[in-house]
Scaffold this active site. Sequence first.
Site, PDB file in Angstrom:
ATOM      1  CG  ASP A  92      -1.667 -26.574   6.669  1.00  0.00           C
ATOM      2  OD1 ASP A  92      -0.996 -26.534   5.625  1.00  0.00           O
ATOM      3  OD2 ASP A  92      -2.547 -25.741   6.951  1.00  0.00           O
ATOM      4  N   GLY A  93      -1.302 -29.118   4.673  1.00  0.00           N
ATOM      5  CA  GLY A  93      -2.022 -29.797   3.591  1.00  0.00           C
ATOM      6  C   GLY A  93      -1.570 -31.245   3.483  1.00  0.00           C
ATOM      7  CB  THR A  94       1.859 -32.693   3.365  1.00  0.00           C
ATOM      8  OG1 THR A  94       2.214 -31.796   2.315  1.00  0.00           O
ATOM      9  CG2 THR A  94       2.517 -34.040   3.131  1.00  0.00           C
ATOM     10  NE  ARG A 154     -12.132 -29.661  -3.626  1.00  0.00           N
ATOM     11  CZ  ARG A 154     -11.674 -28.592  -4.259  1.00  0.00           C
ATOM     12  NH1 ARG A 154     -10.384 -28.365  -4.347  1.00  0.00           N
ATOM     13  NH2 ARG A 154     -12.510 -27.722  -4.797  1.00  0.00           N
ATOM     14  N   GLY A 170       4.826 -26.807  -0.590  1.00  0.00           N
ATOM     15  CA  GLY A 170       5.940 -25.950  -1.017  1.00  0.00           C
ATOM     16  C   GLY A 170       7.269 -26.490  -0.511  1.00  0.00           C
ATOM     17  CB  THR A 180       5.750 -25.367   6.598  1.00  0.00           C
ATOM     18  OG1 THR A 180       5.434 -24.027   6.202  1.00  0.00           O
ATOM     19  CG2 THR A 180       5.315 -25.542   8.042  1.00  0.00           C
ATOM     20  CG  ASP A 195       1.441 -22.740   9.005  1.00  0.00           C
ATOM     21  OD1 ASP A 195       2.183 -23.720   8.742  1.00  0.00           O
ATOM     22  OD2 ASP A 195       0.662 -22.253   8.170  1.00  0.00           O
ATOM     23  NE  ARG A 252       0.064 -21.675   4.590  1.00  0.00           N
ATOM     24  CZ  ARG A 252      -0.481 -22.863   4.698  1.00  0.00           C
ATOM     25  NH1 ARG A 252      -1.261 -23.309   3.741  1.00  0.00           N
ATOM     26  NH2 ARG A 252      -0.261 -23.635   5.735  1.00  0.00           N
ATOM     27  CG  ASP A 282       4.225 -20.818   5.789  1.00  0.00           C
ATOM     28  OD1 ASP A 282       5.043 -20.015   5.314  1.00  0.00           O
ATOM     29  OD2 ASP A 282       3.362 -21.406   5.100  1.00  0.00           O
TER      30      ASP A 282
HETATM   31  O1  F6P Z   1       3.657 -22.467   2.744  1.00  0.00           O
HETATM   32  C1  F6P Z   1       4.850 -21.994   2.252  1.00  0.00           C
HETATM   33  C2  F6P Z   1       4.631 -20.777   1.390  1.00  0.00           C
HETATM   34  O2  F6P Z   1       5.886 -20.316   0.938  1.00  0.00           O
HETATM   35  C3  F6P Z   1       3.853 -19.641   2.040  1.00  0.00           C
HETATM   36  O3  F6P Z   1       4.611 -18.898   2.946  1.00  0.00           O
HETATM   37  C4  F6P Z   1       3.391 -18.879   0.831  1.00  0.00           C
HETATM   38  O4  F6P Z   1       2.221 -18.154   1.133  1.00  0.00           O
HETATM   39  C5  F6P Z   1       3.115 -19.957  -0.170  1.00  0.00           C
HETATM   40  O5  F6P Z   1       3.856 -21.100   0.250  1.00  0.00           O
HETATM   41  C6  F6P Z   1       3.501 -19.615  -1.586  1.00  0.00           C
HETATM   42  O6  F6P Z   1       3.110 -20.643  -2.423  1.00  0.00           O
HETATM   43  P1  F6P Z   1       3.570 -20.790  -3.931  1.00  0.00           P
HETATM   44  O7  F6P Z   1       4.932 -21.391  -3.945  1.00  0.00           O
HETATM   45  O8  F6P Z   1       2.547 -21.679  -4.538  1.00  0.00           O
HETATM   46  O9  F6P Z   1       3.573 -19.409  -4.539  1.00  0.00           O
END
Ligand code: F6P
Length: 365
Positions: free
Chosen positions: A118-120, A82, A14, A140, A144, A186, A142
């Site tokens: 974290d995914g990246t 994946r 994101g 991020t 986190d 999240r 978040d």
């Molecule tokens: O990880 C960033 C974040 O904004 C989270 O806080 C949220 O849960 C998620 O991404 C939303 O993702 P998307 O943009 O795919 O709706």
Amino acid sequence: MFKKKRIAILTGGGDCPGINAVIRAVAKKAILEYGAEVVGVEDGYDGLVRNKWRKLEYNDVSGILTQGGTILGTSNAGNPYRYPVKKGNRLEFQDLSRTAIANARSLDVDCLVCIGGDGTMHIASDLFKDGVPVVGIPKTIDNDLRGTDITFGFDSAVYIATEGIDRLHSTAQSHHRVMIIEVMGRNAGWIALHSGVAGGGDIILIPEIPYDAEIIAAKVKERNRRGKRFSIVVVAEGARPKGGDVVVRRIVKESTDPIRLGGVGFVVGAQIEKITGIETRTVVMGHLQRGGSPTPFDRVLATRLGTRAVDLIENGEFGYMVAVKGNALRKVPLQDVAKGPRTVRSNDPLIASARAVGTCFGDQP
Ligand code: F6P
């Protein structure tokens, strides 16, 4: 003759305020100090698999410090290990890591700078294990990510959420209502905790402390008895009731992390209204928290992290993420970052401070 350094930059997951400031920092330092060539991979790992990239000249990264989003585009799908492939109506996942790695090699870069959460970082860690020289930069809203005290983007998101809380105060007060504000994060409560404290939320609900609706309602009623005829409830999207589960908004199958949380603010609002009889409204901050210009703090942090990443590249130190520890920067192995999210500890000093000023976390009166 020395070979000119060549650096690739990729932004994954994101978006958030401050990404462009990092791209600028990496590219400017690489160009100005090392005369390096910089290329930008478009749309995150998806661009690595599809071989989508463009050269970044000095002028491309000049004037972007304050811009939100990412000039390179991003995606939270496209994990090369994946990779989602549509077969008619079906979604299939294929391991296209060899394609991604071959594309990275064909770019002939000395390092791939992966800016993300974290995914990246997980994928960056796998690419490193598979021989790609990688350096990570923690991004991020978040906050986190393991291994770092803070990620860039978090301060901006907290600022935006706090402004939302501030604006809700006056309308809550005027109408004698309970106003619920749902914020992102999240499964971590960092944004809710920090914006809740900054905005003077009366009740803060975070995933790490499961809530009891009766306790929240009791707090609202107690405030009313003391003449405070309104309450502000800050709810993290990942908050859950004692013995219950999170509210899932949607599943994004092709995403590296398919679960999208959201809606708990409405659940909590309905419960409070039912128990207390006080009118309640819910506002979801949503993607507003990810948009717009980064705060000065995030601009500074992005510049520090980006320029430090170039030092690692120069020293040939790959497989690390640049990170913040106290006031200093350090490097942490990507494999440690990839071990899972960093959530709020129940003994976080900010929780104690919030409780000390009467904030309820929905677990005790
Ligand atoms: O990880 C960033 C974040 O904004 C989270 O806080 C949220 O849960 C998620 O991404 C939303 O993702 P998307 O943009 O795919 O709706």
